[in-house]
Scaffold this motif. Structure first.
Motif, PDB file in Angstrom:
ATOM      1  N   ASN A 183       0.799  -1.225   0.000  1.00 30.72           N
ATOM      2  CA  ASN A 183       0.000   0.000   0.000  1.00 30.72           C
ATOM      3  C   ASN A 183       0.829   1.271   0.000  1.00 30.72           C
ATOM      4  OD1 ASN A 183      -2.330  -1.539   0.036  1.00 30.72           O
ATOM      5  ND2 ASN A 183      -2.460  -1.556   2.283  1.00 30.72           N
ATOM      6  N   GLY A 184       2.089   1.181   0.389  1.00 29.95           N
ATOM      7  CA  GLY A 184       2.934   2.367   0.336  1.00 29.95           C
ATOM      8  C   GLY A 184       3.223   2.809  -1.085  1.00 29.95           C
ATOM      9  N   ILE A 185       3.164   1.871  -2.018  1.00 27.88           N
ATOM     10  CA  ILE A 185       3.391   2.157  -3.437  1.00 27.88           C
ATOM     11  C   ILE A 185       2.074   2.101  -4.210  1.00 27.88           C
ATOM     12  CG2 ILE A 185       4.575   1.401  -5.529  1.00 27.88           C
ATOM     13  CD1 ILE A 185       6.457   2.560  -3.473  1.00 27.88           C
ATOM     14  N   ASN A 186       1.354   1.015  -4.079  1.00 23.74           N
ATOM     15  CA  ASN A 186       0.131   0.815  -4.856  1.00 23.74           C
ATOM     16  C   ASN A 186      -1.073   1.481  -4.198  1.00 23.74           C
ATOM     17  OD1 ASN A 186       1.175  -0.846  -7.029  1.00 23.74           O
ATOM     18  ND2 ASN A 186       1.453  -2.446  -5.494  1.00 23.74           N
ATOM     19  N   ASN A 200      19.688   2.924  -8.229  1.00 29.10           N
ATOM     20  CA  ASN A 200      18.623   2.017  -7.771  1.00 29.10           C
ATOM     21  C   ASN A 200      17.981   2.477  -6.469  1.00 29.10           C
ATOM     22  OD1 ASN A 200      19.384   0.218  -9.929  1.00 29.10           O
ATOM     23  ND2 ASN A 200      21.057  -0.495  -8.621  1.00 29.10           N
ATOM     24  N   ASN A 201      18.078   3.780  -6.154  1.00 36.65           N
ATOM     25  CA  ASN A 201      17.525   4.267  -4.889  1.00 36.65           C
ATOM     26  C   ASN A 201      16.311   5.173  -5.067  1.00 36.65           C
ATOM     27  OD1 ASN A 201      18.779   6.501  -5.934  1.00 36.65           O
ATOM     28  ND2 ASN A 201      20.214   6.778  -4.239  1.00 36.65           N
ATOM     29  N   ASP A 228      11.613   6.733  -2.494  1.00 35.11           N
ATOM     30  CA  ASP A 228      13.038   6.575  -2.200  1.00 35.11           C
ATOM     31  C   ASP A 228      13.254   5.314  -1.380  1.00 35.11           C
ATOM     32  OD1 ASP A 228      13.877   9.013  -3.436  1.00 35.11           O
ATOM     33  OD2 ASP A 228      13.078  10.099  -1.704  1.00 35.11           O
ATOM     34  N   GLY A 229      14.393   4.668  -1.590  1.00 32.10           N
ATOM     35  CA  GLY A 229      14.703   3.477  -0.806  1.00 32.10           C
ATOM     36  C   GLY A 229      15.612   2.530  -1.535  1.00 32.10           C
ATOM     37  N   TRP A 234      10.954   0.565   0.474  1.00 36.19           N
ATOM     38  CA  TRP A 234      10.634   1.775  -0.281  1.00 36.19           C
ATOM     39  C   TRP A 234       9.731   2.660   0.571  1.00 36.19           C
ATOM     40  CZ3 TRP A 234      13.299   2.861  -4.497  1.00 36.19           C
ATOM     41  CH2 TRP A 234      13.890   1.815  -5.201  1.00 36.19           C
ATOM     42  N   SER A 235      10.041   3.954   0.576  1.00 40.41           N
ATOM     43  CA  SER A 235       9.229   4.902   1.336  1.00 40.41           C
ATOM     44  C   SER A 235       7.866   5.074   0.681  1.00 40.41           C
ATOM     45  CB  SER A 235       9.939   6.255   1.407  1.00 40.41           C
ATOM     46  OG  SER A 235      10.036   6.823   0.092  1.00 40.41           O
ATOM     47  N   GLU A 236       6.955   5.677   1.397  1.00 38.59           N
ATOM     48  CA  GLU A 236       5.623   5.914   0.849  1.00 38.59           C
ATOM     49  C   GLU A 236       5.725   6.839  -0.357  1.00 38.59           C
ATOM     50  OE1 GLU A 236       1.184   7.333   2.340  1.00 38.59           O
ATOM     51  OE2 GLU A 236       2.794   6.922   3.773  1.00 38.59           O
TER      52      GLU A 236
END
Length: 663
Positions: A183-186, A200-201, A228-229, A234-236
């Motif tokens: 959910n942080g990405i999608n 790759n960050n 970022d991550g 991966w961050s939100e």
């Protein structure tokens, strides 16, 4: 930005006039390492070039066609072949669907000359570009291809095999297959089009989550987001904000190596040339993005132009477009930087990559000359859209290869992206039941998709007695990591082939209901070919193993018996519909009643060992003790008595073969 077409649009497109691209100079050979300096990529080598593709829409020379036809009627095939080959090399894009019959005739001439690789090359072009019913052609092609194509084990059964091996050894399944990025990405809406920064960050992707009210209806606005991550966290996701995101639709981005130039698509903008155009933006010292520029009419058209990706040296830009004059609904094109700094007129990538259907979302590997893209028109699909990879060898793109069922499912897969170390993949996929709602997924890169998987391991499995080819399932284990890689059915002619990474250790495991499991360890350093012989189990004749010999008057399992008993145990796990009968026998020396009890104890000891080794359920193994009542021969010598002292194993094959390796 993505676009998916339906059949009515396809029919309309075929009726529209075809536009001719301007005559262009040849694209310079791209820099960046070949996948392997000493070998070609693991695909069928392409020998035909089509220099007219981006110069003329259609080629026809009636005199040359008449001459070819005259030679064919006279059965002067050796003279007709070079003339027809030269004619086909002159094809424009329209020829591939208007003159598909000429490709078929060329393939037949190649076949007459014994040039099967070239014949198969043009047969593939026929199947990719025909616009009529060619079921007979497909059937003929399949008959030729059956001993060279890959027969993948169905994914559900593959995971059953993986689970079985987990109970027997330390081998593990492929890590994290189909892992949703969360959910942080999608979002509840469509999320797709991932791309990574060179380090790759930073993950950049497109989302339709920004819903704007417009009267009684909501308006979906596509915007660019970033996170970022790293591959593990991966961050939100955050919106790029203005001026990248606007009241128009933005998406499908790619970032330069230094992170200072962003190429992306914007749709329905007043400064655009068509439906969607490609733009670039420049990162400012204060961390904001400005200097947004349309890439101009050499790249963009009045149609849909989107989904850019850069070559490793950033002098070539690949993208998808549904402009007129292509092979199908949407094609992949490329443009390159001229000395002036501008982009040259875009070119179609040709009939090997593009088909009569749709090719979209190209991704060029950041280090190697490997292009990934999504297609619904290539010859081997697991679902609707699948992801393929193709290698640039000798200046030509090779026949695309499906990257396998660990990535491609029954739904649709798009926007494939790999980090620069080729460790993790990121892509968008939809479930078969909900094709419209794309989510982003990420997991470690499977072998089939790896750019360095170009070292071929091939072999043949045969019966040690009759020398006939055998069938079964062959699985590859990465011993350095203890990870399952892939499982395939052995081909009808007994052959198998895998493309692996060299300087690595692998285990091959071959399973079948017709023989005990075969294991071969392989330290791979170069292309390897070998033959494996197996002893077929005759289910009508009991198996007697010489090393199943108990100590006198004892029924204790010894260490020498373990290997054979383990093979029998594993066979029962691999073939759950089979049953086992164990029969213990003694010689005639001694008390008959004692011998019968002893033989029963020995059969029971073997049954208990197998049940404990692999937890076989009760009822699948029967153990009998016959003592000296069923001798094989009259006991006149010690050798006669030794032969009569035996344990017989009978594997009982079910009347109807259930689940297993039957295709």
């Amino acid at each position: 930005m993505r676009k998916i077409y339906t059949l009515p649009f396809l029919l309309l497109l075929f009726l529209l006039p075809t536009l001719c691209n301007a005559q262009l100079k040849q694209i310079p050979l791209e820099s960046g390492p070949e996948v392997k300096a000493t070998k070609t990529a693991p695909s069928q080598a392409m020998h035909l070039g089509f220099p007219n593709l981006n110069k003329i829409p259609y080629y026809r020379d009636s005199k040359k066609l008449a001459e070819i036809q005259r030679l064919e009627k006279k059965k002067q095939y050796a003279q007709a072949l070079p003339r027809l080959e030269a004619y086909v090399r002159s094809f424009g894009i329209q020829n591939f669907y208007k003159d598909t019959n000429l490709l078929w005739r060329l393939g037949q001439l190649y076949e007459r000359q014994g040039r099967m690789e070239q014949a198969m090359e043009v047969y593939r072009l026929v199947l990719k570009h025909h616009r009529t019913d060619v079921r007979q052609v497909q059937s003929y092609y399949d008959s030729l291809e059956q001993n060279t194509k890959d027969y993948y084990v169905p994914l559900s059964y593959y995971y059953e095999l993986v689970e079985y091996r987990k109970s027997l050894s330390t081998y593990k399944p492929p890590r994290g297959v189909y892992l949703n990025m969360g959910n942080g990405i999608n979002s509840p809406y469509e999320d797709y089009g991932p791309t990574l920064s060179a380090e790759n960050n930073k993950l950049i992707f497109t989302s339709k989550r920004n819903i704007q009210g417009q009267g009684l209806e909501d308006k979906v606005n596509e915007d660019l987001f970033y996170s970022d991550g790293s591959g593990d966290f991966w961050s939100e996701a955050q919106s790029f904000g203005k001026p990248i995101n606007s009241i128009y639709n933005e998406g499908s981005a790619t970032l330069s190596r230094d992170g200072k130039t962003l190429y992306f698509a914007r749709c329905e903008s007043p400064d655009g040339y068509g439906n969607c155009d490609l733009y670039k933006a420049t990162l400012q010292p204060d961390g904001t993005w400005h200097e947004i520029e349309n890439l101009g009419p050499n790249v963009n058209t009045s149609a849909w132009d989107s989904q850019p990706t850069l070559s490793p040296n950033e002098d070539t830009l690949y993208f998808a477009s549904d402009r007129l004059g292509g092979f199908g609904l949407s094609d992949i094109y490329y443009t390159y930087k001229m000395k002036s700094g501008g982009w040259a007129p875009a070119k179609n990538m040709g009939p090997v990559i593009n088909t009569r259907q749709s090719e979209v979302s190209p991704f060029y590997h950041p280090k190697y000359k490997v292009l990934y893209f999504s297609s619904r028109g290539q010859l081997f699909n697991f679902g609707d859209f699948d992801i393929y990879k193709t290698y640039l060898v000798g200046g030509r793109w090779q026949e695309p290869r499906n990257i396998g069922p660990l990535v491609n499912g029954r739904g649709s897969e798009y926007y494939f992206t790999i980090d620069s170390q080729s460790k993790n993949l990121y892509y968008a996929r939809s479930e078969e039941s909900d094709i419209k709602n794309l989510d982003l997924y990420s997991f470690p890169l499977p072998m089939e998709a790896h750019p360095l998987a170009v070292t071929k391991v091939e072999g043949t499995l045969r019966d040690s007695v009759s020398n006939r080819p055998l069938t079964g399932i062959i699985s590859i284990i990465d011993l350095d990591n203890g990870i399952e890689i892939s499982s395939k059915y052995i081909r009808p002619d007994g052959t198998f082939a895998f493309n692996l990474i060299d300087n690595a250790r692998y285990m091959m495991i071959i399973q079948s209901p017709d023989f005990f499991t075969i294991e071969r360890e392989l330290a791979l350093k170069q292309d390897t070919s070998f033959q494996i012989m197996a002893t077929v189990i005759d289910h009508n004749i009991p198996l007697v193993f010489q090393n199943i010999e108990f100590d006198p008057n004892e029924s204790t399992i010894t260490a020498d018996m373990h290997n054979i008993l383990d093979e029998v145990a594993f066979f029962l796990v691999e073939n759950p519909s089979f049953r086992l009968e164990i029969a213990g026998h003694t010689d005639a020396a001694g008390d008959p009643d004692f011998n019968k009890v002893l033989s029963q104890d020995r059969a029971d000891a073997i049954m208990y060992y197998i049940q404990q080794k692999v937890r076989i359920e009760e009822g699948r193994i029967d153990a009998y003790g016959f003592g000296s009542t069923k001798p094989l021969r009259e006991e006149k010598t010690e050798e006669d008595r030794r032969i009569n002292r035996r344990v017989e194993f009978r594997l009982i094959k079910p009347t109807l073969q259930g689940r297993g390796i039957d295709r």
